[in-house]
Scaffold this motif. Structure first.
Motif, PDB file in Angstrom:
ATOM      1  N   VAL A 180      -0.605 -16.819  -6.451  1.00 29.79           N
ATOM      2  CA  VAL A 180      -1.909 -17.337  -6.061  1.00 29.79           C
ATOM      3  C   VAL A 180      -2.378 -16.571  -4.827  1.00 29.79           C
ATOM      4  CG1 VAL A 180      -1.421 -19.602  -7.019  1.00 29.79           C
ATOM      5  CG2 VAL A 180      -0.944 -19.161  -4.597  1.00 29.79           C
ATOM      6  N   ASP A 219       1.955 -20.544  -8.670  1.00 31.33           N
ATOM      7  CA  ASP A 219       1.447 -21.770  -9.282  1.00 31.33           C
ATOM      8  C   ASP A 219       2.487 -22.307 -10.264  1.00 31.33           C
ATOM      9  OD1 ASP A 219       1.263 -20.233 -11.606  1.00 31.33           O
ATOM     10  OD2 ASP A 219      -0.918 -19.997 -11.484  1.00 31.33           O
ATOM     11  N   GLY A 240       0.334 -23.101  -3.191  1.00 29.69           N
ATOM     12  CA  GLY A 240       1.325 -22.579  -4.127  1.00 29.69           C
ATOM     13  C   GLY A 240       2.726 -22.944  -3.690  1.00 29.69           C
TER      14      GLY A 240
END
Length: 568
Positions: A404, A398, A410
């Motif tokens: 993520v 992120d 992402g």
């Protein structure tokens, strides 16, 4: 033979084939996975490939009726290397540039420069004098191999930068030296005696640079060769995953057609450099022409085609027009940009004997990255594929740099020895992109539980409409479904109420028309309503492209917004 899963096949090859054994190595203070037993440098790769090329006797390089065996190609490279060192004073660590179309001399120059431990600087052959001036000042290269059009553009810079121009092909007689004269006068065709470290610089290759000046991506020898063997390993893994029939004939010798510029990583690494250890023949085209490509593939029994998506689409259309199925083709890949999903099935139908493939990589990763082929791709035409094993690692981060979970958007972040060393003369940009060996790619995507990656957009190509994130590639993929649309580009348009709305410009196919309302109706059911372009511009001419032949989103957006303002 019992078929293995791809993961089982990779583990088996790494464990049993010494060529692909993996170890941990430290590179610039960071631990990476890398191949243990491969050649350490690009010149060593060429030397080690001789056995795969019929002990040097096989025809290797073909261009417009000319042909060189692999030993002749090596001899050319070594003779030019001696001339560079003995006549022009090139030494290890120097930077030497190349600026020309796809001539054989471009390939021999790459190997000649690198054989001295010097660094190849790839100059975009489409650049203007001003753009060439920037790259030459940035790289410090003062010797340039060039053809006539590039010499014409370089000549105004010659005195100010102290350039030495080596004329190639139609550039002979126009520069300070002629390639052929240097070749003829060279003292030897033996390999130069130079000790090159695997982590020395191999090349500087300039990225597309959509804002400001392009970045000089510094690539190392270790990175290039690890990328090459990652692709080479796929040819060993494939028959373990899909075993051939017991009575199947031996596969033909690999043969590749180079259709993209050799100053870009798509052509240099997974085509040219890979061709050597793969035992493949290389055929160059003077310029892209789909019908001529069909003839070359048919008459030359070419097995491998890798181009930008528009080229594979044009090849498919030309083959259908000419009534050709090109049975020698076993691979037709796309690089440089995402192929529209709607094209995948059509290309597979045109070339039933070929595995249609897709790939994602960057100049910064020496083209190594993600890919898939065949049924996997046909079943997931919007997907980029899986990470190429075994030396790469992959994360999705992120904005805060935290991982993520699968299925969450992402930034694709990769780690491998193929990653660039740095951006030349740009320490801040390097620090922003390279973090503890991990390369922040700027591409946004998701990975599923099975490891398939879908790339949704560049990080800066997200339209935020009333708080909803819209990926430009998502919109463009839907627009490509429309029969009237040849090319499409989506972008943000400022809006007082929503902040941004979706705009798009399309190139229409001949003798077709399209209104915004017709487009909206056709996209219902394919795109959420908030993603359907609120504004549509149509044109008959091709969409504007940048230096790397990718659609220039920023230029198109600026032109459309200007037109909108003038109309208002």
């Amino acid at each position: 033979m019992t078929a293995m899963t791809p993961e089982e096949a990779v583990r088996h090859v790494v464990a049993t084939d010494p060529t692909f054994a993996v170890e941990e190595v430290e590179i610039r203070g960071v631990t990476f996975k890398a191949f243990r037993n491969i050649p350490g440098t690009v010149p060593a790769l060429m030397a080690a490939s001789r056995a795969k090329q019929g002990d040097g006797a096989l025809d290797y390089l073909s261009y417009e009726g000319e042909s060189l065996t692999f030993d002749e190609f090596r001899g050319h490279a070594h003779r030019i290397a001696h001339a560079l060192r003995d006549d022009l004073g090139v030494r290890q660590g120097d930077r030497v540039a190349i600026a020309m179309r796809n001539y054989p001399e471009l390939l021999t120059a790459i190997m000649a420069i690198s054989s001295l431990g010097a660094t190849v600087v790839f100059l975009n052959a489409w650049w203007t004098t001003e753009e060439l001036d920037y790259a030459l000042r940035d790289s410090g290269a003062r010797i340039v191999f060039a053809d006539r059009p590039r010499i014409d553009r370089l000549s105004p810079l010659k005195d100010g930068l102290g350039l030495t121009l080596i004329g190639c092909r139609d550039g002979e007689g126009q520069g300070d030296h002629d390639y052929r004269a240097l070749y003829d006068a060279a003292a030897s065709d033996a390999p130069p005696d130079v000790a090159i470290d695997t982590d020395d610089d191999f090349a500087v290759m300039y990225s597309s640079g959509t804002t400001g000046h392009p970045k000089g991506v510094v690539q190392t020898h270790r990175g290039a060769v690890n990328a090459v063997f990652s692709w080479l390993m796929q040819s060993v893994v494939a028959p373990l995953v899909t075993p051939p029939e017991p009575d199947a004939p031996e596969p033909p010798r690999p043969s590749v057609l180079v259709v993209t510029p050799l100053f870009h990583v798509t052509a240099t690494h997974p085509v040219f450099l890979l061709s050597m250890p793969a035992g493949a023949k290389v055929t160059l085209m003077y310029r892209w022409d789909a019908a001529e490509a069909v003839r070359l593939i048919r008459d030359g029994n070419i097995t491998r085609f890798l181009g930008v998506p528009t080229q594979s689409a044009e090849l498919s259309e030309a083959a259908r027009r000419m009534g050709e199925t090109l049975p020698s083709l076993d691979y037709i890949g796309a690089g440089g940009a995402k192929r529209p999903a709607a094209q995948v099935a059509a290309i597979a139908e045109t070339f039933p004997d070929a595995g249609v493939a897709t790939g994602w990589g960057m100049t910064e990763t020496q083209a190594l990255g993600i890919g898939m082929i065949g049924d996997d791709y046909k079943a997931r035409p919007d997907c980029a594929g899986k990470l190429h094993p075994p030396v790469q690692e992959l994360r999705f981060l992120d904005d805060a740099g935290k991982d993520v979970p699968p299925g969450t958007l992402g930034e694709i972040t990769v780690k491998s020895p193929a990653n660039m060393r740095c951006y030349l003369n740009m320490p801040e940009a390097t620090a922003e992109t390279m973090q503890d060996g991990w390369l922040r790619t700027g591409d946004l995507g998701v990975i599923d539980e099975d490891g398939y990656v879908t790339i949704l957009d560049r990080k800066k190509n997200i339209i935020i409409r009333g708080g909803e994130n819209i990926a430009c590639l998502d919109v463009e993929g839907a627009l490509h479904r429309l029969p009237q649309v040849a090319e499409a580009c989506a972008f943000s348009v400022p809006d007082e109420r929503l902040g941004e709305i979706v705009g798009a410009v399309v190139q229409l196919r001949p003798d077709t028309s399209l209104t915004r309302d017709e487009m909206a109706r056709a996209l219902e059911g394919h795109l959420a309503s908030f993603k359907i372009p609120a504004l549509l511009w149509c044109q008959q001419e091709p969409l504007t492209r940048g230096a790397t032949d990718k659609i220039d989103r920023r230029a198109l957006r600026a032109a459309c917004l200007k037109q909108m303002e003038e109309t208002a």
